[in-house]
Structures are given as C-alpha cells and as structure tokens.
Write an enzyme that holds these catalytic residues in place. Structure first.
Site, short mmCIF file in Angstrom:
data_model
loop_
_atom_site.label_atom_id
_atom_site.label_comp_id
_atom_site.label_asym_id
_atom_site.label_seq_id
_atom_site.Cartn_x
_atom_site.Cartn_y
_atom_site.Cartn_z
N ASP A 16 0.88 -1.35 0.03
CA ASP A 16 -0.23 0.14 -0.25
C ASP A 16 0.91 1.20 -0.11
O ASP A 16 2.13 1.24 0.69
CB ASP A 16 -0.77 -0.06 1.15
CG ASP A 16 -2.19 0.83 0.89
OD1 ASP A 16 -2.31 2.06 0.95
OD2 ASP A 16 -3.32 0.27 1.20
N LYS A 76 1.70 -12.75 -13.78
CA LYS A 76 2.11 -13.44 -14.88
C LYS A 76 3.31 -14.09 -14.68
O LYS A 76 3.88 -15.36 -15.13
CB LYS A 76 2.36 -12.47 -16.03
CG LYS A 76 2.64 -12.71 -17.62
CD LYS A 76 2.74 -11.74 -18.58
CE LYS A 76 3.70 -12.22 -19.62
NZ LYS A 76 4.25 -11.25 -20.11
N ALA A 106 -10.37 -6.08 -8.13
CA ALA A 106 -11.65 -5.35 -7.47
C ALA A 106 -12.08 -4.17 -8.33
O ALA A 106 -11.73 -3.14 -8.47
CB ALA A 106 -11.21 -4.44 -6.20
N TYR A 122 -12.37 8.00 -11.78
CA TYR A 122 -12.41 6.60 -11.23
C TYR A 122 -13.19 5.84 -12.20
O TYR A 122 -12.66 4.45 -12.50
CB TYR A 122 -13.47 6.85 -9.80
CG TYR A 122 -13.60 5.58 -9.18
CD1 TYR A 122 -12.63 4.87 -8.28
CD2 TYR A 122 -14.83 4.96 -8.96
CE1 TYR A 122 -12.59 3.88 -7.56
CE2 TYR A 122 -15.07 3.88 -8.22
CZ TYR A 122 -14.02 3.05 -7.57
OH TYR A 122 -14.13 1.95 -6.84
N TYR A 144 -4.97 -9.55 -20.40
CA TYR A 144 -3.88 -10.38 -19.84
C TYR A 144 -4.19 -11.79 -19.80
O TYR A 144 -3.64 -12.88 -20.13
CB TYR A 144 -3.29 -9.89 -18.35
CG TYR A 144 -2.09 -8.96 -18.55
CD1 TYR A 144 -2.44 -7.65 -19.11
CD2 TYR A 144 -1.06 -9.38 -18.11
CE1 TYR A 144 -1.18 -6.74 -19.03
CE2 TYR A 144 0.25 -8.87 -18.18
CZ TYR A 144 0.04 -7.36 -18.54
OH TYR A 144 1.18 -6.51 -18.74
#
Ligand code: UDP
Length: 310
Positions: A31, A104, A113, A144, A158
């Site tokens: 974080d 990966k 999320a 956002y 991906y």
C-alpha cells in the site's frame, strides 16, 4: 498459499487480509498509504504469516513468489478520487498492469476489484453483468469510472493474450468498520453525524438509490469468486435498494440520534439508482448476502462511536 493484496491498508483490503489469514494462507500486503491507514492493520502486528510493504504499485514491483494476487489498490470514495484524480487514473492503469505482471511472472491467479461504477448512471435496472453502462467519460467521476473500466479491459487482455487466470468482481456500495471516517461516503457521513448530534446531510431530495452490502457479506462473495473458475465479471453486492433519505432514517433509528435531516446540493453526475442483479453470483457461487442494513449498521456502531468527526 502465499497471497498478495494491493491496497491492503484500505477498508476492503484489510478485511480481505483477515479472511485469508483466517483460511490459513500467508499474506503479503502492499500500500502507498495515500488513502489507506496502518490503523487497519495494527491488529496483525506480530502475525508471522503477515508481511506489509509500503510501496506504490504505479512503479514495477516484486513481492517475491505468490500464488494469488488480489488487486484492491485505488482511492474509492468520491471525495478521495476527486482529490487524487490523476493518481486514481494511474493506479487503475499502470498499477493494475504492474500487479498483472506479478501474476504473470509467478503463474499466480488474479482477482481485480472492479466496481458498480462501470455501469455509470445506469439506464438498465437492476444492473446485470451484461449491461455496458452509461458513463460520462469526462465528468468528475470519470477519473474513477474510466480507470476501473480500463482495468477491466487490461485484466481481460492479460487473460486472453497472456493466459493469466483472472477474475473480475464488480463491487457495489459496501460499509462496515474501518470505512474511513472522513471519506465523504454516505454511510460514514451519516453514522458519524448521527452519533455526534450533527445534521445528516442528504444530497438533493434523497430519492436517489443505493444498495448497501455489509463488509462480511462482500468479503465472503469475493472469496467465493476467487476460488471459482469464472473469468467474466460478477456482481457482488446486496440487492436491497434504499433511497438515500430512507437510509438516513435507518441511521437515525439504529443510533437513536435526535439529529435533523438537512438537504445539500446533489453532486454532478451522481447516479440516480443502483442495484445489483446478483443472479449470476447466486447460481455460480451459491453466494448471497445475509446481513440487512439495520443489522449491519448496528454491527458498525462501536467503530463509528470510536471515531471523531471531521
Ligand atoms: N450522499 C448524501 N450525503 C452524504 C454523502 C453522500 O446524500 O453525506 C449521497 C450521494 O449523493 C450519493 C449516495 O449518497 O447519491 C452515495 O454516495 P457515496 O459517496 O457513499 O458513494 P457513491 O455510491 O455515490 O459512489
């Protein structure tokens, strides 16, 4: 498993860490503390299966070998992402990419999320996962909404091009202990206002709707998805829809507060309605929420009593 959680010091990241530790996994959390708080992790000090690293996932990073990546880093309340607009776009693009690179590199599974904001101010009600949404790409919420929509595209890319084993959860309004007290969200504002005898600030007439999910239900749904094989988005939220005015009244009832309800201007592009269709989660995961709003507010009382108003 050794599990990575980005955004671990946030509301959902920290509850997710608790649930994964409870299931006997090891957790490494990262974080940059831009909106998260070490307070949310204090109870994990001394836990040998837990490790915290302060870093910004907008730069490439390597947490060592992990088996699962939960990507939860992002400012999430309208007040925070308006203050941190460019950072929100960065974490939802470069940050998501660097997290996917970790998955990966180590062949780890990946859960991102995402959010009901992908549906914008929805014209379809309730919102199913197949609805493409009604998002203003340049409005105040775009930093956002578009970051989260870009992240969904990146996660699918991906999956398709690099074979990463990915999941997308669309999270609807969630509340409970560890919500930031000053993040401007409706439940934290109303609870803190009610408990301190201040006016409850209903924006507009209060006839806009939201559907509120208690945090333990949300985490249970996210983990059920994590252990499933579903790659396409799944709504996880509580389908019981409340007007904001009724939500204010529920807060007054649960807190026993004598505060008044006052009205303030409605923010620009505030979605008029929001309610998840959770048929997919119910049939695919056998999950549905158990905690109704009044019960969840009662479970959150002690936490909101302990915080000082802004
Ligand atoms: N809201 C409100 N009073 C407040 C904070 C929010 O009436 O003090 C309203 C806001 O306009 C929105 C809803 O409550 O319609 C939910 O806002 P929140 O910021 O919690 O999250 P959102 O679902 O809009 O992302």
């Amino acid at each position: 498993m050794r599990v990575l959680i980005t955004g671990i010091a946030g509301f959902l990241g920290s509850h997710l860490a608790d649930a994964l530790l409870e299931q006997s996994h090891s957790v490494v959390g990262v974080d940059n503390l831009s909106t998260g708080s070490l307070e949310n992790l204090r109870h994990l000090e001394g836990e040998s299966r837990f490790e915290f690293r302060e870093l910004d996932i907008c730069q490439p990073f390597d947490p060592g070998k992990v088996d699962y990546v939960f990507n939860f880093a992002s400012p999430a309340s309208p007040v925070d992402y308006n203050r941190l607009g460019v950072e929100t776009l960065e974490v939802g693009s470069a940050g998501t990419k660097h997290s996917l690179e970790v998955a990966k590199r180590y062949g780890a599974k990946f859960l991102h999320a995402s959010t009901s904001e992908c549906y914008g101010d929805p014209k379809e009600h309730p919102q199913t996962e197949s609805y493409w949404g009604n998002v203003n790409p340049i409005g105040p919420r775009s930093v956002y909404d578009e970051a989260k929509r870009f992240s969904e595209a990146l996660v699918m890319a991906y999956h398709r091009y690099h074979g990463v084993d990915t999941r997308l959860v669309r999270i609807f309004n969630t509340y409970g202990p560890r919500l930031q007290k000053n993040d401007g969200r409706v439940i934290s504002n109303f609870m803190v206002q009610a408990l301190h005898g201040e006016d409850l600030t209903v924006y507009g007439e209060g006839d806009q709707t939201r559907s509120f999910c208690y945090v333990s239900d949300e985490i249970a749904g996210i983990l059920a998805l994590a252990w499933s094989d579903e790659h396409l988005p799944v709504n996880i939220g509580n389908p019981h829809e409340w007007t904001i005015l009724d939500c204010a009244k529920a807060v007054l009832k649960v807190t026993g507060s004598k505060s008044r309800i006052v009205h303030r201007p409605l923010p620009e592009d505030d979605p008029m309605q929001r309610k998840p269709d959770i048929s997919k989660a119910m049939s695919l995961l056998g999950w549905e929420p158990k905690v109704d709003l009044e019960t969840g507010l009662r479970l959150s009382l002690d936490y909101f009593r302990s915080v000082e108003p802004a």
